[in-house]
Design an enzyme around this catalytic site. Sequence first.
Site, short mmCIF file in Angstrom:
data_model
loop_
_atom_site.label_atom_id
_atom_site.label_comp_id
_atom_site.label_asym_id
_atom_site.label_seq_id
_atom_site.Cartn_x
_atom_site.Cartn_y
_atom_site.Cartn_z
N ASN A 267 0.71 18.37 38.62
CA ASN A 267 0.04 17.12 38.24
C ASN A 267 0.00 16.27 39.51
O ASN A 267 1.02 16.05 40.14
CB ASN A 267 0.85 16.41 37.15
CG ASN A 267 0.40 14.98 36.94
OD1 ASN A 267 -0.75 14.63 37.21
ND2 ASN A 267 1.29 14.14 36.45
N GLY A 268 -1.21 15.83 39.88
CA GLY A 268 -1.34 15.01 41.09
C GLY A 268 -2.55 15.48 41.88
O GLY A 268 -3.42 16.17 41.35
N CYS B 248 -3.05 15.04 34.16
CA CYS B 248 -2.49 16.33 33.76
C CYS B 248 -1.05 16.13 33.27
O CYS B 248 -0.37 15.20 33.67
CB CYS B 248 -2.44 17.27 34.94
SG CYS B 248 -4.02 17.45 35.76
N GLU C 46 -14.23 2.49 25.45
CA GLU C 46 -13.35 3.66 25.58
C GLU C 46 -13.53 4.68 24.47
O GLU C 46 -13.62 5.87 24.73
CB GLU C 46 -11.88 3.21 25.48
CG GLU C 46 -11.25 2.74 26.71
CD GLU C 46 -9.81 2.37 26.41
OE1 GLU C 46 -8.94 3.10 26.87
OE2 GLU C 46 -9.56 1.38 25.70
N ARG D 222 -2.33 13.10 27.48
CA ARG D 222 -2.41 12.72 28.90
C ARG D 222 -3.69 13.22 29.56
O ARG D 222 -4.16 12.67 30.55
CB ARG D 222 -1.22 13.31 29.66
CG ARG D 222 0.10 12.73 29.26
CD ARG D 222 1.20 13.46 29.97
NE ARG D 222 1.07 13.32 31.42
CZ ARG D 222 1.66 12.37 32.14
NH1 ARG D 222 2.42 11.49 31.56
NH2 ARG D 222 1.49 12.31 33.45
N LYS E 97 -11.93 -1.71 24.46
CA LYS E 97 -11.61 -0.75 23.39
C LYS E 97 -12.88 -0.07 22.90
O LYS E 97 -12.92 1.13 22.68
CB LYS E 97 -10.93 -1.44 22.19
CG LYS E 97 -9.51 -1.88 22.36
CD LYS E 97 -8.47 -0.79 22.37
CE LYS E 97 -8.18 -0.29 23.75
NZ LYS E 97 -7.33 -1.00 24.61
N HIS F 75 -25.23 -18.29 32.25
CA HIS F 75 -25.44 -18.14 33.69
C HIS F 75 -25.96 -16.75 34.05
O HIS F 75 -25.85 -16.33 35.20
CB HIS F 75 -24.13 -18.45 34.43
CG HIS F 75 -23.67 -19.86 34.23
ND1 HIS F 75 -24.34 -20.94 34.74
CD2 HIS F 75 -22.64 -20.38 33.51
CE1 HIS F 75 -23.74 -22.07 34.37
NE2 HIS F 75 -22.70 -21.74 33.61
N GLU G 182 -10.73 -7.46 26.08
CA GLU G 182 -9.99 -6.31 25.53
C GLU G 182 -10.80 -5.67 24.39
O GLU G 182 -10.84 -4.44 24.27
CB GLU G 182 -8.61 -6.78 25.07
CG GLU G 182 -7.73 -5.73 24.42
CD GLU G 182 -7.45 -4.50 25.29
OE1 GLU G 182 -7.75 -4.50 26.49
OE2 GLU G 182 -6.94 -3.51 24.73
N LYS H 154 -4.23 9.06 29.52
CA LYS H 154 -3.27 8.02 29.16
C LYS H 154 -2.57 7.45 30.39
O LYS H 154 -2.27 6.26 30.44
CB LYS H 154 -2.24 8.61 28.20
CG LYS H 154 -1.25 7.61 27.64
CD LYS H 154 -1.92 6.74 26.62
CE LYS H 154 -1.03 5.63 26.11
NZ LYS H 154 -1.84 4.53 25.54
N TRP I 295 -6.51 17.44 33.36
CA TRP I 295 -7.53 16.40 33.40
C TRP I 295 -8.18 16.59 34.76
O TRP I 295 -7.57 16.32 35.80
CB TRP I 295 -6.85 15.04 33.29
CG TRP I 295 -7.76 13.86 33.21
CD1 TRP I 295 -8.38 13.37 32.09
CD2 TRP I 295 -8.14 12.99 34.28
NE1 TRP I 295 -9.12 12.25 32.42
CE2 TRP I 295 -8.99 12.00 33.74
CE3 TRP I 295 -7.86 12.95 35.65
CZ2 TRP I 295 -9.55 10.98 34.52
CZ3 TRP I 295 -8.42 11.93 36.42
CH2 TRP I 295 -9.25 10.97 35.84
#
Length: 593
Positions: free
Chosen positions: A101-102, A2, A472, A28, A469, A488, A465, A588, A75
Site C-alpha cells: 500500500n503506497g 489499498c 461522493e 479502503r 456527500k 456574485h 458538507e 476511505k 485502489w
Amino acid sequence: MCGIVGCVLKNRKAAPILLDCISKLEYRGYDSVGIATADDNGIHLKKDSGKIEEVNNKIDLGEMPGEFGIAHVRWATHGIPSKENSHPHTDNSENIAVVHNGIIENYAEIKESLESEGFVFKSQTDTEVIPILIEKFMDKGFDLEESLRKTVEMINGSYAIGAISKDNPKEIVAARKDSPLIVGVGDFDFFIASDAPAILNYTNNIIYVDNGEFVVLNEEGAVIKDSDGNIVDKKIEVINWTADMAQKEGYDYFMLKEIHEQDQVIRDTLSEKDNISEIVSKLDDINRICFVACGTSYHASLTGKYLIESMAGIPTDVILASEFKYSANALDDKTLTIFISQSGETADTLKALRRANKTSKTLAIVNVLGSSATREAEFVIYTRAGPEIGVAATKTYISQLVCIYLFAAILADNDEILNRLEIIPDYILDVLNKEDEIKEIAYKYKDAKDFFFIGRGLAYPTALEGALKLKEITYIHGEGYAAGELKHGPLALIDKKIPVVVVVPPGNGYDKTMSNLEEVRARGADVITIGPCGVEAIKRESKDSFCVNNEVDEIIAPLVYVVPLQLLSYYVSIERNLDPDKPKNLAKCVTVE
Ligand code: F6R
C-alpha cells in the site's frame, strides 16, 4: 487506498481467514483483490479485478492451501484495474509474493534498470519492482528479511509492504514508511494489517508499527526491528473496538448504520471533555489557531473557525492540508495548529503536521486509535465514533464537531454551550424519527443533474458538507455556496428545476438566508428547505421542506442540520441503485498526496 493483510496461523488454513480480513478492508479501496499463500509446493496465488464478492464467486479465494499468506484490496494508482495489476505481485521465479500500500515514486527508473538486467515485468504497477528486487537480493544469498531491507533502501515513496517466500515457511516480513501498518498478536495466530477492523475477529491486541520499522512475523510471534536491524521493544495495546462495531447489524449499508449511531457517538465523544480541559489549560499563551484538514474534516474545521473566533476571539485560519506547503503559514510558538482527520493517516494532513511540528504547537483530532497523526502531534483528542466503514464520513464528522464545540466552549469558558451539547442527541433522534420524509424528497429529486446547497455563517460549512456527500455517493453535481455569495456569480446557473437546498436555522442569518431563498425561487429553482419546525413561511416558499426542532438555533445547528443532508444523499444514492458505502474512485483513507 489499498489495504493489506497477512497472517501466520497454527494448524489452520490461511486463505479463508485472509478472505475474511480483507473483506473488512474492502472499504479502503476495492477495484481488485488477491491472496497469496505458501506451502511446501510453493506460492499459491489467486487475484483479479472486481469487488471481493464477484472475484470470490469466480475463483473461490478462500480455497487455497497453506497456513500463512498475504492479501490485498487495491485502489489503482499505477495501471488500470486488471488481473495483471492486482496484488499480490510475484517475482520472476514465482517464489516470492508481495502486497503493497503506497506509491513507489522512483519505480520507473528501477524497472528500467531491472529490465536491462533481463528481469521481466507482467504489470504496469509501481509495486512489481519490489518482489523483483527481493528476488535479486535473495539470488545473491541474502535472506528474505535482509532482501526486503535492501529493497526499501532503494525505493522512494510511501509503503506498507508484506512479503512471503516459498523458502521461508511460515514467515512474513513487512516494512513501513508513511502508509499505515499494524501487527495483531493472538494466542497462536499473528497478523499484519493496514488497520484494526481487518483483524478484530481474531485479536484486539495491537502493535502500531512506526515509520522505518520492519516486522518479522512467524509462528513464535512478531518481532519489530528498527532500520538498523535492532529489536525494538514495542507496547501491545488492547483496543476496545469490537468486531461487531464493524458489522452492518441489520442495516442495508454501513452508511445508514453510521448515520443512526450519531446520537450515541455524541454521548461518547462528550467524554473527551476532561482531556480537552487539560489540553486547553496548557495553551495559555496561544494567540492564533490554524486548522488543517481535507474533505469532510475540512468542513468541520471551517465550523471551528466560526466558533472559536466568535466565542473565544482568537484569530483562526483554515487551510486545506494539500495547500499547506504552498504558503508561508506564518506559524510560531504562539500558534496552535489543529489537524482534523478521521483516519489519522491522510498523507496530505500528515505532511502538513510534520511541517507544523517544527514551528508551532500541534493538536490532532482523530478517530483511529494509534494512527500516525496521534503519535506525531503534541496533543491528541480522540473522536469517539468507533470504526467508520462507509467511505463517506458521517458519524466521524459529527464527533469532530463535538470535539470542536467542546474545545471552543472550554477555551471561552462558555458553560451554556457545554450544557446545550448534552441535549443534541435528542434533536438528532427527532430527525432520525422522520427519516421517511427525507426518503420521499430523495425520490422526487433522484434524477436531478445539479444541486446547490446554500447557508450562511455556521450553516455555510453545513451546506458545503451536504454538497460533498451528494457528489461522493450519488455522482450528481452538488455545489455548496455561502448564501450571500450566490449573487456574485453562480446565480447565473440557477434556473427551472435546479434543486437548491437552503439550510436556514433560526438566528441572525435567518432573514437574509430567506431573502436568498426568494432569489433562487424567483429564478424557477426547486427550493428544498431545511429549517425550524412550525414556520409557515418556509412551507409556503419551498417546494419541499424538512423541519428540525426549533430550539436548534444557528449556534448548535451544525450538529443537527447536517443529519437530514446525510440522509438525503444516502437515499438519492439508493434510488439511483448505487452502493453508498463504496463510491467509485474514492477510498476511505487517502495515503497518497
Ligand atoms: C468525505 C470524506 C473525505 C475525508 C478526507 C479526509 O466523506 O470522507 O473527504 O474527509 O479524505 O480524510 P481524513 O479525515 O481521514 O483525514
